[in-house]
Motif scaffolding. Structure first.
Motif, PDB file in Angstrom:
ATOM      1  N   VAL A 404       0.844  -1.192   0.000  1.00 58.46           N
ATOM      2  CA  VAL A 404       0.000   0.000   0.000  1.00 58.46           C
ATOM      3  C   VAL A 404       0.880   1.243   0.000  1.00 58.46           C
ATOM      4  CG1 VAL A 404      -1.762   1.308   1.248  1.00 58.46           C
ATOM      5  CG2 VAL A 404      -1.872  -1.194   1.181  1.00 58.46           C
ATOM      6  N   VAL A 405       0.643   2.159  -0.927  1.00 54.56           N
ATOM      7  CA  VAL A 405       1.408   3.403  -0.967  1.00 54.56           C
ATOM      8  C   VAL A 405       0.547   4.619  -0.637  1.00 54.56           C
ATOM      9  CG1 VAL A 405       3.106   2.515  -2.592  1.00 54.56           C
ATOM     10  CG2 VAL A 405       1.054   3.617  -3.469  1.00 54.56           C
ATOM     11  N   ARG A 406      -0.777   4.472  -0.681  1.00 48.28           N
ATOM     12  CA  ARG A 406      -1.664   5.556  -0.262  1.00 48.28           C
ATOM     13  C   ARG A 406      -3.026   4.978   0.097  1.00 48.28           C
ATOM     14  NH1 ARG A 406      -4.144  10.606  -3.724  1.00 48.28           N
ATOM     15  NH2 ARG A 406      -4.919   8.844  -4.960  1.00 48.28           N
ATOM     16  N   GLY A 407      -3.648   5.526   1.145  1.00 42.74           N
ATOM     17  CA  GLY A 407      -4.984   5.101   1.511  1.00 42.74           C
ATOM     18  C   GLY A 407      -4.994   3.879   2.419  1.00 42.74           C
ATOM     19  N   THR A 408      -6.164   3.293   2.532  1.00 40.71           N
ATOM     20  CA  THR A 408      -6.367   2.135   3.406  1.00 40.71           C
ATOM     21  C   THR A 408      -6.954   0.982   2.608  1.00 40.71           C
ATOM     22  OG1 THR A 408      -6.766   3.572   5.318  1.00 40.71           O
ATOM     23  CG2 THR A 408      -7.554   1.300   5.475  1.00 40.71           C
ATOM     24  N   ALA A 409      -6.401  -0.196   2.817  1.00 43.18           N
ATOM     25  CA  ALA A 409      -6.871  -1.393   2.119  1.00 43.18           C
ATOM     26  C   ALA A 409      -7.451  -2.379   3.122  1.00 43.18           C
ATOM     27  CB  ALA A 409      -5.729  -2.051   1.364  1.00 43.18           C
ATOM     28  N   ARG A 410      -8.637  -2.894   2.801  1.00 46.67           N
ATOM     29  CA  ARG A 410      -9.171  -4.030   3.552  1.00 46.67           C
ATOM     30  C   ARG A 410      -8.901  -5.276   2.710  1.00 46.67           C
ATOM     31  NH1 ARG A 410     -14.513  -2.888   4.127  1.00 46.67           N
ATOM     32  NH2 ARG A 410     -14.292  -2.011   6.230  1.00 46.67           N
ATOM     33  N   VAL A 411      -8.125  -6.192   3.253  1.00 50.00           N
ATOM     34  CA  VAL A 411      -7.681  -7.368   2.510  1.00 50.00           C
ATOM     35  C   VAL A 411      -8.271  -8.627   3.134  1.00 50.00           C
ATOM     36  CG1 VAL A 411      -5.704  -8.726   1.756  1.00 50.00           C
ATOM     37  CG2 VAL A 411      -5.530  -6.228   1.848  1.00 50.00           C
ATOM     38  N   THR A 412      -8.968  -9.389   2.301  1.00 53.86           N
ATOM     39  CA  THR A 412      -9.431 -10.717   2.703  1.00 53.86           C
ATOM     40  C   THR A 412      -8.462 -11.748   2.130  1.00 53.86           C
ATOM     41  OG1 THR A 412     -11.747 -10.026   2.692  1.00 53.86           O
ATOM     42  CG2 THR A 412     -11.295 -12.392   2.521  1.00 53.86           C
ATOM     43  N   ARG A 413      -7.950 -12.625   2.986  1.00 56.91           N
ATOM     44  CA  ARG A 413      -7.075 -13.722   2.539  1.00 56.91           C
ATOM     45  C   ARG A 413      -7.514 -14.985   3.245  1.00 56.91           C
ATOM     46  NH1 ARG A 413      -0.748 -13.563   3.773  1.00 56.91           N
ATOM     47  NH2 ARG A 413      -1.585 -14.052   5.853  1.00 56.91           N
ATOM     48  N   ASP A 414      -8.174 -15.847   2.489  1.00 58.00           N
ATOM     49  CA  ASP A 414      -8.770 -17.058   3.068  1.00 58.00           C
ATOM     50  C   ASP A 414      -9.692 -16.658   4.223  1.00 58.00           C
ATOM     51  OD1 ASP A 414      -7.556 -18.752   1.187  1.00 58.00           O
ATOM     52  OD2 ASP A 414      -5.685 -18.752   2.329  1.00 58.00           O
ATOM     53  N   ASP A 415      -9.377 -17.063   5.449  1.00 58.37           N
ATOM     54  CA  ASP A 415     -10.282 -16.789   6.575  1.00 58.37           C
ATOM     55  C   ASP A 415      -9.931 -15.509   7.331  1.00 58.37           C
ATOM     56  OD1 ASP A 415     -11.720 -19.131   6.086  1.00 58.37           O
ATOM     57  OD2 ASP A 415     -10.339 -20.333   7.309  1.00 58.37           O
ATOM     58  N   ASP A 416      -8.901 -14.799   6.904  1.00 58.20           N
ATOM     59  CA  ASP A 416      -8.451 -13.604   7.624  1.00 58.20           C
ATOM     60  C   ASP A 416      -8.860 -12.333   6.879  1.00 58.20           C
ATOM     61  OD1 ASP A 416      -7.153 -15.175   9.549  1.00 58.20           O
ATOM     62  OD2 ASP A 416      -5.339 -15.313   8.302  1.00 58.20           O
ATOM     63  N   VAL A 417      -9.199 -11.287   7.648  1.00 54.70           N
ATOM     64  CA  VAL A 417      -9.476  -9.958   7.087  1.00 54.70           C
ATOM     65  C   VAL A 417      -8.643  -8.960   7.869  1.00 54.70           C
ATOM     66  CG1 VAL A 417     -11.214  -8.201   6.628  1.00 54.70           C
ATOM     67  CG2 VAL A 417     -11.832 -10.621   6.456  1.00 54.70           C
ATOM     68  N   VAL A 418      -7.794  -8.177   7.163  1.00 51.55           N
ATOM     69  CA  VAL A 418      -6.907  -7.217   7.825  1.00 51.55           C
ATOM     70  C   VAL A 418      -7.015  -5.864   7.127  1.00 51.55           C
ATOM     71  CG1 VAL A 418      -5.288  -8.994   8.571  1.00 51.55           C
ATOM     72  CG2 VAL A 418      -4.933  -7.839   6.379  1.00 51.55           C
ATOM     73  N   LEU A 419      -6.676  -4.802   7.867  1.00 51.57           N
ATOM     74  CA  LEU A 419      -6.570  -3.459   7.314  1.00 51.57           C
ATOM     75  C   LEU A 419      -5.104  -3.106   7.147  1.00 51.57           C
ATOM     76  CD1 LEU A 419      -9.252  -1.413   9.306  1.00 51.57           C
ATOM     77  CD2 LEU A 419      -9.378  -2.179   6.930  1.00 51.57           C
ATOM     78  N   LEU A 420      -4.745  -2.606   5.968  1.00 54.95           N
ATOM     79  CA  LEU A 420      -3.377  -2.185   5.698  1.00 54.95           C
ATOM     80  C   LEU A 420      -3.375  -0.699   5.354  1.00 54.95           C
ATOM     81  CD1 LEU A 420      -2.154  -5.083   3.350  1.00 54.95           C
ATOM     82  CD2 LEU A 420      -1.898  -4.923   5.832  1.00 54.95           C
ATOM     83  N   THR A 421      -2.370   0.015   5.844  1.00 56.18           N
ATOM     84  CA  THR A 421      -2.208   1.433   5.523  1.00 56.18           C
ATOM     85  C   THR A 421      -0.858   1.637   4.837  1.00 56.18           C
ATOM     86  OG1 THR A 421      -1.355   1.849   7.751  1.00 56.18           O
ATOM     87  CG2 THR A 421      -3.706   2.173   7.406  1.00 56.18           C
ATOM     88  N   GLU A 422      -0.495   2.898   4.613  1.00 55.07           N
ATOM     89  CA  GLU A 422       0.718   3.210   3.858  1.00 55.07           C
ATOM     90  C   GLU A 422       1.939   2.458   4.391  1.00 55.07           C
ATOM     91  OE1 GLU A 422       1.580   7.308   3.323  1.00 55.07           O
ATOM     92  OE2 GLU A 422      -0.464   7.814   2.685  1.00 55.07           O
ATOM     93  N   VAL A 433      -7.730 -17.622  -1.532  1.00 51.51           N
ATOM     94  CA  VAL A 433      -8.960 -16.901  -1.892  1.00 51.51           C
ATOM     95  C   VAL A 433      -8.863 -15.510  -1.282  1.00 51.51           C
ATOM     96  CG1 VAL A 433     -11.471 -16.854  -1.709  1.00 51.51           C
ATOM     97  CG2 VAL A 433     -10.265 -19.043  -2.018  1.00 51.51           C
ATOM     98  N   HIS A 434      -8.914 -14.468  -2.112  1.00 47.14           N
ATOM     99  CA  HIS A 434      -8.617 -13.130  -1.611  1.00 47.14           C
ATOM    100  C   HIS A 434      -9.517 -12.072  -2.241  1.00 47.14           C
ATOM    101  CE1 HIS A 434      -6.095 -13.744  -5.202  1.00 47.14           C
ATOM    102  NE2 HIS A 434      -6.303 -12.461  -5.431  1.00 47.14           N
ATOM    103  N   ARG A 435      -9.540 -10.936  -1.579  1.00 48.10           N
ATOM    104  CA  ARG A 435     -10.312  -9.785  -2.066  1.00 48.10           C
ATOM    105  C   ARG A 435      -9.639  -8.511  -1.559  1.00 48.10           C
ATOM    106  NH1 ARG A 435     -16.332 -10.157  -1.078  1.00 48.10           N
ATOM    107  NH2 ARG A 435     -16.638 -10.101  -3.329  1.00 48.10           N
ATOM    108  N   LEU A 436      -9.714  -7.445  -2.389  1.00 48.41           N
ATOM    109  CA  LEU A 436      -9.195  -6.133  -2.030  1.00 48.41           C
ATOM    110  C   LEU A 436     -10.346  -5.140  -2.029  1.00 48.41           C
ATOM    111  CD1 LEU A 436      -6.796  -4.161  -1.550  1.00 48.41           C
ATOM    112  CD2 LEU A 436      -6.623  -3.972  -4.056  1.00 48.41           C
ATOM    113  N   GLU A 437     -10.422  -4.316  -0.954  1.00 49.08           N
ATOM    114  CA  GLU A 437     -11.464  -3.299  -0.854  1.00 49.08           C
ATOM    115  C   GLU A 437     -10.851  -1.980  -0.385  1.00 49.08           C
ATOM    116  OE1 GLU A 437     -15.159  -4.767   1.192  1.00 49.08           O
ATOM    117  OE2 GLU A 437     -13.808  -6.437   1.690  1.00 49.08           O
TER     118      GLU A 437
END
Length: 477
Positions: A404-422, A433-437
């Protein structure tokens, strides 16, 4: 009510490498440092009185960039998608059917291409007002531009007697003339450039199209009748529309009816059909040079130089077109610009993806741009708009790293969901199995590094998608 119809389906290959099939000239800033021609068209609508919500018709391939630029401009309207390019007669027929369905048979259409430069919106507004009476009486009005020079790249309207203030009968149409005839037209005073802009009632246009080109009328009607709503788009049925004969409004209707009238449009105008037209729209310095972007000129004359990605230094050139993009550079003699389309066709035939595709692609959630590629790796810049949500997916042949270089990402990876920032990152193993929001209020920018044995856009298994996309996929996310 008058409904603007914005024609956004052109390809603009003579403005390669900036304009390509994947993102043609109407979606590029060619007469402005930042706003695309399409965005300028939307802005122009806001300066014209008594207009309802626009109907935009464009190619299916460009649906996301159309939607994104409309969103950015704060403009709501209907988006009709053509499965194939069939010229303006069919495109306007589809828009007329939609306008009639929404607003009744007497609705007026203001038909505007979105790849033109118009200097004075007030002059356009005045011309539209002058056309009102003639259109109410059943005429089909088109705008004729007062010619500024003996131009051989435009079609001409031969104007007849004036029947109302600013409104004249159409005595005939002339295709692109040779230089001698163009000079005669300029001197004669009753020939005008054909702008390709029109005002008429939807019912009048459809009736004349049915009379003069029933195959086009019936084919478009079938495609519209079986159209499918897809998110914010109306998809015209593919089989029926693709079978429609390609023809222009001029050939199919205007040249065959005695109800055509011309309204004078007294402003500088250009259809930006080639790089010289872009140069005229942007102006030139004392030595005839037009510079766009990060350019350093030395001892050069009559050149157009455009840089999109990096410094372009030019020394001792005369009459050249030089256009730099992230993945292709054009250097051409200015006298040969009419051959650029043929050059692009040759590149396409040779299998060069640069002929038709840009590195940047638009999606309903934002965009991505290819930065680098090589054996077993690919690097992309991904931008997710606020609230954007990619599909829940996995890949058979590649793993991915996200930074992540700007903003906030909500990342789903299999059974885990985490928030990533810069400056934070995550690793997505092959098969996960993943998703980016983007849950934030600003754009999310991240760098994606893919690695694996196959990196094609079709390596995706999609499990859930808020945009209703289903396999086979048209995107990597």
């Amino acid at each position: 009510m008058r409904i603007p119809v914005l024609l956004a389906g052109g390809l603009g290959t003579r403005l390669w490498p900036s304009s390509r099939r994947s993102r043609p000239k109407q979606f590029l800033p060619l007469a402005d440092d930042e706003a695309s021609l399409f965005s300028q068209s939307l802005t122009r609508l806001g300066e014209i009185d008594d207009l309802g919500p626009a109907i935009v018709i464009g190619h299916d391939e460009h649906r996301f960039v159309i939607a994104e630029q409309m969103r950015a401009a704060g403009h709501e309207g209907r988006i009709l998608l053509e499965p194939a390019a069939r010229n303006t007669a069919a495109a306007v027929a589809a828009a007329a059917l939609e306008a009639r369905h929404l607003h009744g048979s007497q609705v007026e259409l203001l038909v505007l291409p979105t790849d033109h430069a118009i200097a004075d919106t007030a002059a356009l507004r005045h011309a539209i007002a002058q056309a009102r009476g003639a259109v109410a009486d059943g005429a089909l009005a088109l705008f004729g531009v007062v010619p500024e020079r003996a131009e051989t790249a435009y079609g001409y309207i031969h104007a007849g007697d004036e029947i109302a203030e600013g409104v004249r009968r159409v005595d005939g149409f002339v295709e692109k003339p040779d230089p001698v005839r163009a000079a005669h037209f300029l001197a004669a005073g009753d020939y005008f450039w054909n702008s390709g802009m029109f005002v008429f009632r939807a019912a009048d246009y459809l009736a004349l199209l049915s009379a003069y080109a029933p195959d086009i009328h019936d084919g478009v009607q079938a495609a519209y009748k079986n159209a499918v709503r897809d998110i914010d788009f109306l998809r015209l049925e593919s089989v029926a529309f693709s079978a429609v004969r390609a023809d222009s409004i001029d050939y199919a209707v205007m040249e065959r009816t005695d109800r055509a009238v011309m309204v004078t449009l007294a402003t500088a105008w250009s259809d930006l059909a080639g790089w010289s037209a872009v140069a005229r729209a942007n102006g030139a310095d004392a030595r005839g040079n037009t510079v766009m972007g990060d350019v350093w000129l030395a001892d050069s004359d009559d050149c157009l130089v455009r840089s999109e990605d990096q410094l372009v230094a030019v020394l001792g050139m005369r009459g050249a077109i030089i256009v730099e993009t992230p993945d292709a550079v054009l250097v051409a003699d200015r006298s040969r610009e009419q051959d650029i389309g043929r050059l692009v066709a040759d590149l396409d035939a040779a299998g060069r993806s640069e002929a038709i595709e840009h590195r940047k692609a638009y999606r309903p959630w934002g965009s991505y741009r290819q930065i680098a590629t090589g054996p077993r790796y690919q690097v992309k810049h991904i931008r997710v708009s606020p609230g954007g949500r990619l599909s829940l997916q996995s890949h058979h042949h590649r793993a991915e790293h996200w930074v992540v270089v700007r903003g906030t990402a909500r990342v789903t990876r299999d059974d885990d969901v985490v928030l990533l920032t810069e400056n934070q990152s995550t690793y997505l193993p092959l098969g996960s199995v993943h998703r980016l929001e983007n849950p934030g209020k600003v754009d999310l920018d991240l760098i994606e590094v893919q690695s694996g044995s196959y990196l094609g856009e079709d390596d995706i298994v999609r499990y859930d998608d808020v945009y209703g996309r289903t396999p086979p996929p048209d995107t990597d996310s």
